[in-house]
Scaffold this active site. Structure first.
Site, mmCIF file in Angstrom:
data_model
loop_
_atom_site.group_PDB
_atom_site.id
_atom_site.type_symbol
_atom_site.label_atom_id
_atom_site.label_comp_id
_atom_site.label_asym_id
_atom_site.label_seq_id
_atom_site.Cartn_x
_atom_site.Cartn_y
_atom_site.Cartn_z
ATOM 1 N N GLY A 90 4.327 2.100 -11.524
ATOM 2 C CA GLY A 90 4.482 1.085 -12.645
ATOM 3 C C GLY A 90 4.239 -0.304 -12.024
ATOM 4 O O GLY A 90 3.806 -0.206 -10.860
ATOM 5 N N HIS A 107 -2.810 0.823 8.903
ATOM 6 C CA HIS A 107 -2.001 -0.604 8.739
ATOM 7 C C HIS A 107 -1.901 -1.125 9.847
ATOM 8 O O HIS A 107 -1.890 -0.847 11.053
ATOM 9 C CB HIS A 107 -0.598 -0.587 8.029
ATOM 10 C CG HIS A 107 -0.674 0.065 6.641
ATOM 11 N ND1 HIS A 107 0.263 0.723 6.075
ATOM 12 C CD2 HIS A 107 -1.633 -0.247 5.684
ATOM 13 C CE1 HIS A 107 -0.001 1.216 4.761
ATOM 14 N NE2 HIS A 107 -1.167 0.368 4.579
ATOM 15 N N HIS A 155 -0.912 11.597 -11.277
ATOM 16 C CA HIS A 155 -2.367 11.489 -11.570
ATOM 17 C C HIS A 155 -3.174 12.804 -10.916
ATOM 18 O O HIS A 155 -4.361 12.752 -10.700
ATOM 19 C CB HIS A 155 -2.999 10.420 -11.442
ATOM 20 C CG HIS A 155 -2.746 9.891 -9.916
ATOM 21 N ND1 HIS A 155 -1.584 9.027 -9.663
ATOM 22 C CD2 HIS A 155 -3.541 9.731 -9.028
ATOM 23 C CE1 HIS A 155 -1.625 8.585 -8.591
ATOM 24 N NE2 HIS A 155 -3.016 9.171 -8.137
ATOM 25 N N CYS A 171 0.783 -1.021 -0.004
ATOM 26 C CA CYS A 171 0.043 -0.058 -0.053
ATOM 27 C C CYS A 171 0.745 1.197 -0.142
ATOM 28 O O CYS A 171 1.756 1.112 0.714
ATOM 29 C CB CYS A 171 -0.875 0.005 1.239
ATOM 30 S SG CYS A 171 -1.984 1.348 1.471
ATOM 31 N N GLU A 185 -7.662 -1.057 0.661
ATOM 32 C CA GLU A 185 -7.835 0.524 0.525
ATOM 33 C C GLU A 185 -9.302 1.089 1.222
ATOM 34 O O GLU A 185 -8.966 2.242 1.703
ATOM 35 C CB GLU A 185 -7.953 0.749 -0.967
ATOM 36 C CG GLU A 185 -6.519 0.436 -1.574
ATOM 37 C CD GLU A 185 -5.121 0.995 -0.798
ATOM 38 O OE1 GLU A 185 -5.328 1.976 -0.494
ATOM 39 O OE2 GLU A 185 -4.050 0.247 -0.738
ATOM 40 N N ASP A 220 -3.397 1.591 -9.348
ATOM 41 C CA ASP A 220 -2.345 1.959 -10.484
ATOM 42 C C ASP A 220 -2.899 1.293 -11.569
ATOM 43 O O ASP A 220 -2.946 -0.017 -11.590
ATOM 44 C CB ASP A 220 -1.110 1.393 -9.834
ATOM 45 C CG ASP A 220 0.163 1.876 -10.819
ATOM 46 O OD1 ASP A 220 -0.272 2.374 -12.035
ATOM 47 O OD2 ASP A 220 1.299 1.724 -10.208
ATOM 48 N N ASP A 226 -2.509 14.298 -7.502
ATOM 49 C CA ASP A 226 -2.491 14.338 -6.151
ATOM 50 C C ASP A 226 -1.350 14.380 -5.493
ATOM 51 O O ASP A 226 -0.998 13.933 -4.310
ATOM 52 C CB ASP A 226 -3.333 13.243 -5.394
ATOM 53 C CG ASP A 226 -3.101 11.846 -5.932
ATOM 54 O OD1 ASP A 226 -2.236 11.747 -6.684
ATOM 55 O OD2 ASP A 226 -3.659 10.768 -5.336
ATOM 56 N N GLU A 258 -0.845 -1.970 -13.139
ATOM 57 C CA GLU A 258 -0.973 -3.218 -12.483
ATOM 58 C C GLU A 258 -2.006 -3.921 -13.767
ATOM 59 O O GLU A 258 -2.655 -3.557 -14.350
ATOM 60 C CB GLU A 258 -1.590 -3.265 -11.363
ATOM 61 C CG GLU A 258 -0.858 -2.761 -10.237
ATOM 62 C CD GLU A 258 0.474 -2.993 -10.058
ATOM 63 O OE1 GLU A 258 1.013 -4.144 -10.211
ATOM 64 O OE2 GLU A 258 1.381 -2.156 -9.717
ATOM 65 N N ASP A 283 -18.759 10.379 -2.014
ATOM 66 C CA ASP A 283 -17.890 10.813 -0.788
ATOM 67 C C ASP A 283 -16.447 10.418 -1.201
ATOM 68 O O ASP A 283 -15.585 11.088 -0.859
ATOM 69 C CB ASP A 283 -18.401 10.407 0.586
ATOM 70 C CG ASP A 283 -19.758 10.936 0.661
ATOM 71 O OD1 ASP A 283 -19.935 12.400 0.419
ATOM 72 O OD2 ASP A 283 -20.652 10.283 1.600
#
Length: 607
Positions: free
Chosen positions: A191, A248, A181, A99, A239, A216, A183, A219, A171
């Site tokens: 990759g 985590h 992308h 992650c 996620e 991503d 953010d 993948e 939301d």
């Protein structure tokens, strides 16, 4: 779960205090990327984040005491032996996809972490909306939607949270992206095989991106088992845990463990404890409203459950899942005037068909005009009857069995799959109360009834989709028989004994002879049987206290657990199986409405 970006590749070699050079700097850059040293990119994207170590290394190429402390924190955070050395086990973990979410570790005290970690922010409302910005060319839109919905359903099953799709802008906005992308360059994807995805905490921690989840696109995403790439249901489940406020976990078997290790589609006790520490537990029972009697449940051709019941106006009403294993519609009337419990069959082409005793005492039916589709009007099949039960022949022809006005068993059948109906025919016998129909492993139907002497009697097809034997007694003294199939194909009949307990009798081999009766104890009424995804049978009853109780096989085709209460105040329980394998029980509540509860995961606990 995601992995390091290519700008911060995983360390390639074991190192230890006193070492120096590029191999040491790789360790430092990796740990900086995931939250252990000051990192301006992380600080800008995650205002709540604080690095484990207060200062950067004076020399990133020297394995000093400060780096040793950071490595120790990483090891403790992820359940490794805290050696302070980048040993083989630490290297292996660092090399795995993971992650992209930064770790939260503290240098205070011994640096240990709880198993689950709740970050501290949460959604203010228990109803959270989501939308898909796009999908991936690796999968169909339906496959992506099912993976997303299934992941949300896992969290919803164990907490009071409900997730609803809002295509106009939810939301939590979910999509697939490559590279930088938008953010933050520090959160660019790297990759294949590195960072798999990232998701932002609920407001206010995530700022304008609060709750958003990005996968991503580099993948190769898969929904098959075994996966042909990275398992999307597993990564989505992880996620979305961040998206509702979880950090985590240090437990390497948990969904919320930072590193991807193949499919992990069900929440563990650690994950469940984590989400409940934020939102509390879901009330075990939930209402679907309505005012009804005699509910029955069936599965549409596309896997959506549908419940039918007699309404307070005497008409047939129904309510259905809006998507497989998902939320529910409102109630809708199918009209008619019916007496007693309806029953549901499924045509060979997948169309549901409902049968009921009409106000004139005859059998009436109506059917879907296409699989999963609209409904026909009502039509009479004649006769004079009670207790209709529908079943399917081995060749796909439906057959309905009823108690006739003379007390005998009567039946009527389709003359071809999906086709017209025969006339009525008597199978004789003398029936008291409801009857039940099973199908042998070789395809032959078998009907079980309570005879006039109180014993269990049965009659069976002499060949699949063919003629019938005479009646034979299986003894006992019982009411409310129900039949189900073991995983190995052996039929088993359950009934309420004269002592109020649950009794059962079973075939000693598939399509073969029968055992004697044995008691499973309890104090019961209205037994029904469901099947776990792993093949274990589970029996649900109304207990003497009015609650729902259950007992289950401890292994497929094997022995039985003790009794356990699922609470509630219920009558008329029925059980169905969701498309994802989770059983769901529906009952009439004390308020006259339909109530339900469901397994949190296939073959697992109840919430």
């Amino acid at each position: 779960m995601m992995a390091p970006e290519r700008a911060h590749v995983a360390p390639q070699s074991a190192v230890a205090p006193g070492d120096a050079g590029d191999r040491v700097e790789q360790v430092y850059r990796y740990l900086q990327r995931f939250g252990y040293f000051p990192n301006p990119d992380l600080a800008s994207r995650y205002p709540w984040w604080r690095s484990a170590m207060a200062f950067e290394l004076p020399n990133p190429q020297v394995y000093d005491e400060q780096l040793r402390t950071a490595v120790t924190l990483f090891q403790k955070k992820h359940g490794l032996e805290a050696t302070g050395n980048v040993d083989d086990a630490t290297l292996e973990l660092m090399s795995r996809p993971r992650c992209g979410f930064p770790d939260i570790a503290s240098a205070d005290g011994d640096g240990s972490a709880a198993t689950f970690v709740a970050q501290g922010s949460r959604w203010a409302s228990l109803t959270v909306s989501y939308s898909l910005s796009n999908t991936t060319p690796d999968l169909t839109a339906a496959e992506v939607n099912a993976a997303v919905r299934g992941a949300f359903d896992r969290w919803s099953a164990v907490s009071p949270l409900s997730f609803v799709e809002n295509a106009a802008g939810g939301d939590m906005q979910i999509g697939f992206f490559s590279g930088d992308h938008g953010d933050g360059t520090g959160n660019s994807f790297d990759g294949m095989g590195g960072v798999l995805a990232h998701c932002y905490y609920p407001p206010p921690s995530g700022g304008s991106l609060a709750g958003d989840c990005h996968f991503d696109e580099a993948e190769t995403w898969s929904v098959n088992l075994p996966p042909t790439g990275t398992d999307l249901p597993t990564v989505a489940l992880h996620e979305f845990g961040h998206g509702i406020g979880l950090d985590h976990s240090a437990e390497n078997s948990a969904v919320m463990f930072a590193f991807y290790g193949g499919p992990r589609r069900e929440l563990t006790e650690d994950d469940i404890a984590g989400v409940r520490s934020i939102y509390g537990a879901r009330p075990r029972w939930a209402s679907l409203g309505g005012g009804l009697t005699h509910p029955v449940v069936a599965s549409n051709a596309d896997g959506r459950l549908e419940v039918f019941a007699r309404g307070l106006d005497g008409a047939l009403w129904h309510i259905w899942q809006t998507a497989p294993s998902n939320g529910w519609s409102g109630w809708e009337s199918l009209g008619g005037g019916i007496q007693g419990a309806p029953c549901v069959g499924r045509n060979a082409d997948g169309r549901l068909e409902v049968f009921a005793r009409g106000l004139d005492g005859a059998l009436w039916h109506k059917w879907q005009t296409a699989p999963n589709g609209a409904w026909s009007g009502w039509e009479s099949l004649g006769g004079g009857l009670t207790n209709p039960v529908a079943a399917s022949n081995a060749d796909g022809r439906m057959e309905v069995f009823v108690r006739g006005l003379d007390g005998a068993l009567w039946h009527i059948w389709q003359t071809a799959p999906n086709g017209a109906w025969s006339g009525w025919e008597s199978l004789g016998g003398g029936i008291v109360g409801p009857h039940t129909v099973g199908r042998n492993a070789d395809g032959r139907m078998e009907v079980f009834v309570r005879g006039l002497d109180g014993a269990l009697w049965h009659i069976w097809q002499t060949a699949p989709s063919n003629g019938w034997s005479g009646w034979a007694s299986l003894g006992g003294d019982m009411t409310d028989p129900v039949v189900a199939s073991n995983a190995d194909g052996r039929l088993e009949v359950f009934a309420r004994g004269l002592d109020g307990g649950l009794w059962h009798i079973w075939q000693t081999a598939p399509s073969n002879g029968w055992s004697g009766w044995a008691s499973l104890g309890g104090g019961i009424a209205e037994p029904v049987v469901g099947h776990n995804a792993d093949g274990r049978m589970e029996v649900f009853v109304r207990g003497l206290d009015g609650a729902l109780w259950h007992i289950w096989q401890v292994a497929p085709s094997s022995g039985w657990s003790g009794w356990e209460s699922l609470g509630g105040g219920i009558t008329d329980p029925v059980v169905g199986s969701n498309a994802d394998g989770r059983m769901e029980v529906f009952t009439r509540g004390l308020d006259g409405g339909l109530w339900h509860l469901w397994q949190s995961a296939p073959s697992n606990g109840w919430f």
